[in-house]
Design a protein around this motif. Structure first.
Motif, PDB file in Angstrom:
ATOM      1  N   VAL A  14      44.481  52.377  25.758  1.00 35.26           N
ATOM      2  CA  VAL A  14      44.394  53.916  25.485  1.00 35.26           C
ATOM      3  C   VAL A  14      45.876  54.247  25.923  1.00 35.26           C
ATOM      4  O   VAL A  14      46.432  53.768  27.149  1.00 35.26           O
ATOM      5  CB  VAL A  14      43.445  54.817  26.402  1.00 35.26           C
ATOM      6  CG1 VAL A  14      43.797  56.053  26.114  1.00 35.26           C
ATOM      7  CG2 VAL A  14      42.201  54.539  26.093  1.00 35.26           C
ATOM      8  N   ALA A  15      46.632  54.808  24.894  1.00 32.58           N
ATOM      9  CA  ALA A  15      48.075  55.318  25.232  1.00 32.58           C
ATOM     10  C   ALA A  15      48.283  56.232  26.313  1.00 32.58           C
ATOM     11  O   ALA A  15      48.662  57.304  26.141  1.00 32.58           O
ATOM     12  CB  ALA A  15      48.750  55.645  23.880  1.00 32.58           C
ATOM     13  N   LEU A  16      48.022  55.933  27.444  1.00 33.85           N
ATOM     14  CA  LEU A  16      47.995  56.706  28.653  1.00 33.85           C
ATOM     15  C   LEU A  16      49.311  55.866  29.563  1.00 33.85           C
ATOM     16  O   LEU A  16      49.302  54.929  29.453  1.00 33.85           O
ATOM     17  CB  LEU A  16      46.884  56.744  29.518  1.00 33.85           C
ATOM     18  CG  LEU A  16      46.019  57.640  28.819  1.00 33.85           C
ATOM     19  CD1 LEU A  16      44.542  57.849  29.401  1.00 33.85           C
ATOM     20  CD2 LEU A  16      46.534  59.134  28.565  1.00 33.85           C
ATOM     21  N   PRO A  17      49.786  56.653  30.421  1.00 32.17           N
ATOM     22  CA  PRO A  17      50.922  56.014  31.520  1.00 32.17           C
ATOM     23  C   PRO A  17      50.218  54.640  32.196  1.00 32.17           C
ATOM     24  O   PRO A  17      51.266  53.586  32.187  1.00 32.17           O
ATOM     25  CB  PRO A  17      51.279  56.876  32.417  1.00 32.17           C
ATOM     26  CG  PRO A  17      51.039  58.377  31.835  1.00 32.17           C
ATOM     27  CD  PRO A  17      49.902  58.083  30.844  1.00 32.17           C
ATOM     28  N   SER A  18      49.051  54.684  32.245  1.00 35.60           N
ATOM     29  CA  SER A  18      48.636  53.336  32.996  1.00 35.60           C
ATOM     30  C   SER A  18      48.605  52.225  32.087  1.00 35.60           C
ATOM     31  O   SER A  18      48.780  50.953  32.559  1.00 35.60           O
ATOM     32  CB  SER A  18      47.043  53.541  33.487  1.00 35.60           C
ATOM     33  OG  SER A  18      46.251  53.715  32.518  1.00 35.60           O
ATOM     34  N   ALA A  19      48.968  52.316  30.979  1.00 39.49           N
ATOM     35  CA  ALA A  19      48.985  51.241  30.073  1.00 39.49           C
ATOM     36  C   ALA A  19      50.103  50.254  29.988  1.00 39.49           C
ATOM     37  O   ALA A  19      50.285  49.277  29.804  1.00 39.49           O
ATOM     38  CB  ALA A  19      48.810  51.824  28.557  1.00 39.49           C
ATOM     39  N   VAL A  20      51.333  50.971  30.791  1.00 37.75           N
ATOM     40  CA  VAL A  20      52.321  50.339  30.732  1.00 37.75           C
ATOM     41  C   VAL A  20      52.430  49.063  31.939  1.00 37.75           C
ATOM     42  O   VAL A  20      52.686  48.022  31.541  1.00 37.75           O
ATOM     43  CB  VAL A  20      53.609  51.312  31.488  1.00 37.75           C
ATOM     44  CG1 VAL A  20      54.951  50.778  31.534  1.00 37.75           C
ATOM     45  CG2 VAL A  20      53.980  52.454  30.157  1.00 37.75           C
ATOM     46  N   GLY A  21      51.749  49.357  32.821  1.00 35.21           N
ATOM     47  CA  GLY A  21      51.524  48.318  33.903  1.00 35.21           C
ATOM     48  C   GLY A  21      50.598  47.370  33.618  1.00 35.21           C
ATOM     49  O   GLY A  21      50.754  46.016  33.883  1.00 35.21           O
ATOM     50  N   CYS A  22      49.474  47.742  32.566  1.00 42.03           N
ATOM     51  CA  CYS A  22      48.652  46.966  32.173  1.00 42.03           C
ATOM     52  C   CYS A  22      49.117  45.850  31.261  1.00 42.03           C
ATOM     53  O   CYS A  22      48.761  44.891  31.068  1.00 42.03           O
ATOM     54  CB  CYS A  22      47.335  47.832  31.531  1.00 42.03           C
ATOM     55  SG  CYS A  22      46.315  48.600  32.682  1.00 42.03           S
ATOM     56  N   ALA A  23      50.102  46.674  30.254  1.00 44.19           N
ATOM     57  CA  ALA A  23      50.863  45.701  29.258  1.00 44.19           C
ATOM     58  C   ALA A  23      51.618  44.831  30.240  1.00 44.19           C
ATOM     59  O   ALA A  23      51.483  43.480  29.761  1.00 44.19           O
ATOM     60  CB  ALA A  23      51.525  46.555  28.487  1.00 44.19           C
ATOM     61  N   GLU A  24      52.482  45.013  31.330  1.00 48.52           N
ATOM     62  CA  GLU A  24      53.265  44.108  32.052  1.00 48.52           C
ATOM     63  C   GLU A  24      52.333  42.946  32.545  1.00 48.52           C
ATOM     64  O   GLU A  24      52.563  41.841  32.599  1.00 48.52           O
ATOM     65  CB  GLU A  24      54.173  44.735  32.906  1.00 48.52           C
ATOM     66  CG  GLU A  24      54.998  45.859  32.519  1.00 48.52           C
ATOM     67  CD  GLU A  24      55.839  46.682  33.630  1.00 48.52           C
ATOM     68  OE1 GLU A  24      54.924  46.877  34.583  1.00 48.52           O
ATOM     69  OE2 GLU A  24      56.604  47.119  33.051  1.00 48.52           O
ATOM     70  N   MET A  25      51.312  43.440  33.129  1.00 49.96           N
ATOM     71  CA  MET A  25      50.254  42.469  33.838  1.00 49.96           C
ATOM     72  C   MET A  25      49.657  41.415  32.669  1.00 49.96           C
ATOM     73  O   MET A  25      49.669  40.268  32.953  1.00 49.96           O
ATOM     74  CB  MET A  25      49.147  43.022  34.388  1.00 49.96           C
ATOM     75  CG  MET A  25      49.660  43.826  35.902  1.00 49.96           C
ATOM     76  SD  MET A  25      48.219  44.290  37.030  1.00 49.96           S
ATOM     77  CE  MET A  25      47.368  45.080  35.844  1.00 49.96           C
ATOM     78  N   PHE A  26      49.317  41.924  31.658  1.00 48.14           N
ATOM     79  CA  PHE A  26      48.699  41.120  30.441  1.00 48.14           C
ATOM     80  C   PHE A  26      49.598  40.142  30.067  1.00 48.14           C
ATOM     81  O   PHE A  26      49.531  38.891  29.918  1.00 48.14           O
ATOM     82  CB  PHE A  26      48.495  42.171  29.412  1.00 48.14           C
ATOM     83  CG  PHE A  26      48.101  41.447  28.068  1.00 48.14           C
ATOM     84  CD1 PHE A  26      47.109  40.728  27.936  1.00 48.14           C
ATOM     85  CD2 PHE A  26      49.101  41.411  27.062  1.00 48.14           C
ATOM     86  CE1 PHE A  26      46.652  39.778  26.612  1.00 48.14           C
ATOM     87  CE2 PHE A  26      48.957  40.931  25.831  1.00 48.14           C
ATOM     88  CZ  PHE A  26      47.582  40.054  25.510  1.00 48.14           C
ATOM     89  N   VAL A  27      51.163  40.542  29.993  1.00 47.07           N
ATOM     90  CA  VAL A  27      52.070  39.645  29.342  1.00 47.07           C
ATOM     91  C   VAL A  27      52.531  38.539  30.611  1.00 47.07           C
ATOM     92  O   VAL A  27      52.438  37.221  30.170  1.00 47.07           O
ATOM     93  CB  VAL A  27      53.479  40.695  29.198  1.00 47.07           C
ATOM     94  CG1 VAL A  27      54.633  39.410  28.636  1.00 47.07           C
ATOM     95  CG2 VAL A  27      53.290  41.298  27.604  1.00 47.07           C
ATOM     96  N   ARG A  28      52.331  38.926  31.689  1.00 46.79           N
ATOM     97  CA  ARG A  28      52.534  37.997  32.765  1.00 46.79           C
ATOM     98  C   ARG A  28      51.425  37.071  32.919  1.00 46.79           C
ATOM     99  O   ARG A  28      51.611  35.666  33.107  1.00 46.79           O
ATOM    100  CB  ARG A  28      52.574  38.771  34.303  1.00 46.79           C
ATOM    101  CG  ARG A  28      53.810  39.348  34.716  1.00 46.79           C
ATOM    102  CD  ARG A  28      53.887  39.784  36.066  1.00 46.79           C
ATOM    103  NE  ARG A  28      55.138  40.722  36.113  1.00 46.79           N
ATOM    104  CZ  ARG A  28      55.106  42.033  36.222  1.00 46.79           C
ATOM    105  NH1 ARG A  28      53.945  42.579  36.003  1.00 46.79           N
ATOM    106  NH2 ARG A  28      56.130  42.723  36.326  1.00 46.79           N
TER     107      ARG A  28
END
Length: 173
Positions: A14-28
């Protein structure tokens, strides 16, 4: 060198602020699985920046909608894409890479960027994870019981019959 996509992972959020950290963890996580640890932090930071841009564009909406973060190995590059319903500017071009914004159709946009793989490596040379199918302990137990000829659970069979007959279950009032 070919530009064929050799590996891809994606994640919907969901396009909420928590998505930023989730995206970073996903890429890592994806880059760790692909044994591309030297690129992990840089790629995670870039993915976080693009995701933040999309999330900020969605901030004024009552329903922010879904975004898809995608990482791909293609040719000699790692490609990071964030697909959403919000148009944003193309991300800054990373050193040695490229970036852009694709319009995918009505109300669908995808900012993207590429980062060269280390040492001139081609996507086909990246050691990808080999996963074996492992059943859960419960699935393994049920399979053993089935092989041993254990009778099926009568409660499960009753629920199936009620569902097939279209009659009201004894659990429903």
């Amino acid at each position: 060198m070919t530009d064929r996509t050799e590996q891809m992972d994606d994640l919907q959020l969901v396009a909420l602020p928590s998505a930023v950290g989730c995206a970073e963890m996903f890429v890592r996580f994806s880059l760790t699985e692909w044994k591309l640890q030297p690129m992990r932090e840089r790629a995670a930071a870039l993915a976080g920046a693009v995701t933040r841009q999309v999330v900020e564009a969605a901030a004024g909406d009552e329903q922010p909608g879904m975004i898809t973060i995608r990482v791909r190995l293609s040719g000699g590059n790692l490609v990071v894409e964030v697909e959403s319903a919000h148009e944003v500017a193309a991300p800054p071009t990373p050193e040695g890479g490229r970036s852009g914004l694709d319009h995918l159709g009505p109300g669908r946009y995808m900012p993207w960027l590429t980062i060269p793989l280390p040492g001139g490596m081609d996507a086909g040379a990246v050691p990808l994870p080999r996963r074996t199918r492992k059943p859960s302990p419960e699935a393994a137990r049920l399979a053993r019981e089935e092989e041993a000829g254990a009778p099926p659970d009568p409660d499960v069979l009753g629920r199936i019959l009620y569902g097939l007959n279209g009659t009201q279950s004894r659990h429903q009032k």
